[in-house]
Design an enzyme around this catalytic site. Structure first.
Site, mmCIF file in Angstrom:
data_model
loop_
_atom_site.group_PDB
_atom_site.id
_atom_site.type_symbol
_atom_site.label_atom_id
_atom_site.label_comp_id
_atom_site.label_asym_id
_atom_site.label_seq_id
_atom_site.Cartn_x
_atom_site.Cartn_y
_atom_site.Cartn_z
ATOM 1 C CE LYS A 44 -3.814 -2.490 2.145
ATOM 2 N NZ LYS A 44 -3.116 -3.725 2.519
HETATM 3 O O1 LIG Z 1 -9.226 -3.535 1.375
HETATM 4 C C1 LIG Z 1 -8.348 -4.266 1.812
HETATM 5 C C2 LIG Z 1 -7.048 -4.233 1.345
HETATM 6 C C3 LIG Z 1 -6.147 -5.119 1.851
HETATM 7 N N1 LIG Z 1 -6.472 -6.009 2.800
HETATM 8 C C4 LIG Z 1 -5.439 -6.958 3.275
HETATM 9 O O2 LIG Z 1 -5.808 -8.267 2.860
HETATM 10 C C5 LIG Z 1 -5.525 -9.199 3.900
HETATM 11 C C6 LIG Z 1 -6.819 -9.779 4.428
HETATM 12 O O3 LIG Z 1 -6.548 -10.692 5.455
HETATM 13 P P1 LIG Z 1 -7.662 -11.666 6.094
HETATM 14 O O4 LIG Z 1 -6.936 -12.328 7.201
HETATM 15 O O5 LIG Z 1 -8.097 -12.628 5.025
HETATM 16 O O6 LIG Z 1 -8.778 -10.818 6.569
HETATM 17 C C7 LIG Z 1 -4.717 -8.432 4.929
HETATM 18 O O7 LIG Z 1 -3.362 -8.504 4.595
HETATM 19 C C8 LIG Z 1 -5.215 -7.013 4.762
HETATM 20 O O8 LIG Z 1 -4.276 -6.054 5.178
HETATM 21 C C9 LIG Z 1 -7.756 -6.042 3.265
HETATM 22 O O9 LIG Z 1 -8.113 -6.850 4.146
HETATM 23 N N2 LIG Z 1 -8.664 -5.163 2.754
#
Ligand SMILES: O=c1ccn([C@@H]2O[C@H](COP(=O)(O)O)[C@@H](O)[C@H]2O)c(=O)[nH]1
Length: 271
Positions: free
Chosen positions: A96
């Site tokens: 990001k």
């Molecule tokens: O909008 C967003 C952008 C990035 N993320 C990232 O994706 C993963 C989600 O992890 P989970 O454990 O499956 O919830 C994490 O690295 C976030 O920083 C997001 O969730 N939403």
């Protein structure tokens, strides 16, 4: 990797799953803590157990940066392992980033050239000159945050500016940037009902979709509104897969979870 090659991987594996590598040392099995590089050992075991079920891996850099130099080293080892052993996997540095042009160029060098990730997530807030240095890197993808999965997405992203929602302006405007063919977008699975509108603006682009699993988004809803004729989706799950067990069977259990998602994806693709 080209989007055509990514599509071929999706067809071959009947999966558009991205496995998120968000390693938290307080959550990984105790026995790994005795190894020299627990983060890498954890990632390697997860990759070895799941690579035939997914088409992408998404290490979130925060989980490496949090451990200082050691963490950066683990990130480098993880991407090297992926590039050497599984070059067919699409790799996403979920970092990001986005800054004034010369700084963005350094981020692009670090993640897309030196570490050789296929893609990086970038925030659009600083505009065209903050994103174009990433887009300039040949054969790599910039995944622009459009409509994120969190509650805070409603603070700015869905607000109207000149009567258009900000996320729509991000999508429309980004298409006019130089090398925009190298763009993909992030849209959260928790925002499935927005995909119809989003697809009107970016019908052909790949969308990275975090938010199934731990955040509760629905894979089926996302696919119903967001899939295009080349699938066009990379659906990510991190915690629900990698922390399926905190015991010595963690990799086996991660595989079981990834297999469940892959089977659901296969069903959707066969429809
Ligand atoms: O909008 C967003 C952008 C990035 N993320 C990232 O994706 C993963 C989600 O992890 P989970 O454990 O499956 O919830 C994490 O690295 C976030 O920083 C997001 O969730 N939403």
């Amino acid at each position: 990797m080209t989007t055509q090659q990514l599509y071929e991987q999706i067809q071959q594996k009947k999966s558009f799953l991205s496995v998120g590598l968000d390693v938290d040392l307080t959550k990984i099995p105790q026995h790994l803590l005795a190894t020299e590089d627990p983060i890498f050992e954890f990632n390697k075991a997860i990759i070895d157990a799941t690579h035939d079920l997914c088409v992408a891996y998404k290490p979130n850099t925060a989980f490496f940066e949090a451990y200082g130099l050691k963490g950066w080293h683990s990130l480098e080892k993880t991407i090297q392992y992926l590039n050497q052993k599984h070059p067919e996997q699409f790799t996403i540095a979920d970092a990001k980033r986005g800054d004034i042009g010369n700084t963005s160029a350094m981020y692009a060098k670090a993640f897309l050239q030196d570490m050789d990730f296929d893609s990086i997530t970038v925030a659009p807030y600083m505009g065209k000159d903050s994103v174009e240095p990433f887009l300039a890197v040949k054969d790599k993808f910039t995944i622009l945050l459009a409509l994120t999965s969190n509650e805070g997405a409603f603070d700015f992203q869905t607000k109207k500016v000149d009567s258009v929602e900000l996320y729509k302006t991000v999508l429309e405007t980004s298409k006019t940037w130089k090398n925009s063919e190298n763009l993909m977008y992030v849209v959260g699975a928790t925002k499935a009902e927005y995909f119809t509108e989003i697809r009107k603006i970016i019908p052909d682009s790949f969308i990275l979709v975090p938010g199934v699993g731990a955040q509760g988004g629905s894979l089926r809803e996302v696919c119903k509104y967001g899939m295009n004729d080349k699938v066009g989706l990379l659906v990510n799950s991190s915690r629900a897969i990698i922390y399926a067990s905190s015991g010595e069977d963690f990799a086996e259990k991660a595989r079981e979870e990834a297999l469940k998602v892959q089977k659901e994806m296969e069903e959707i693709l066969n429809k």
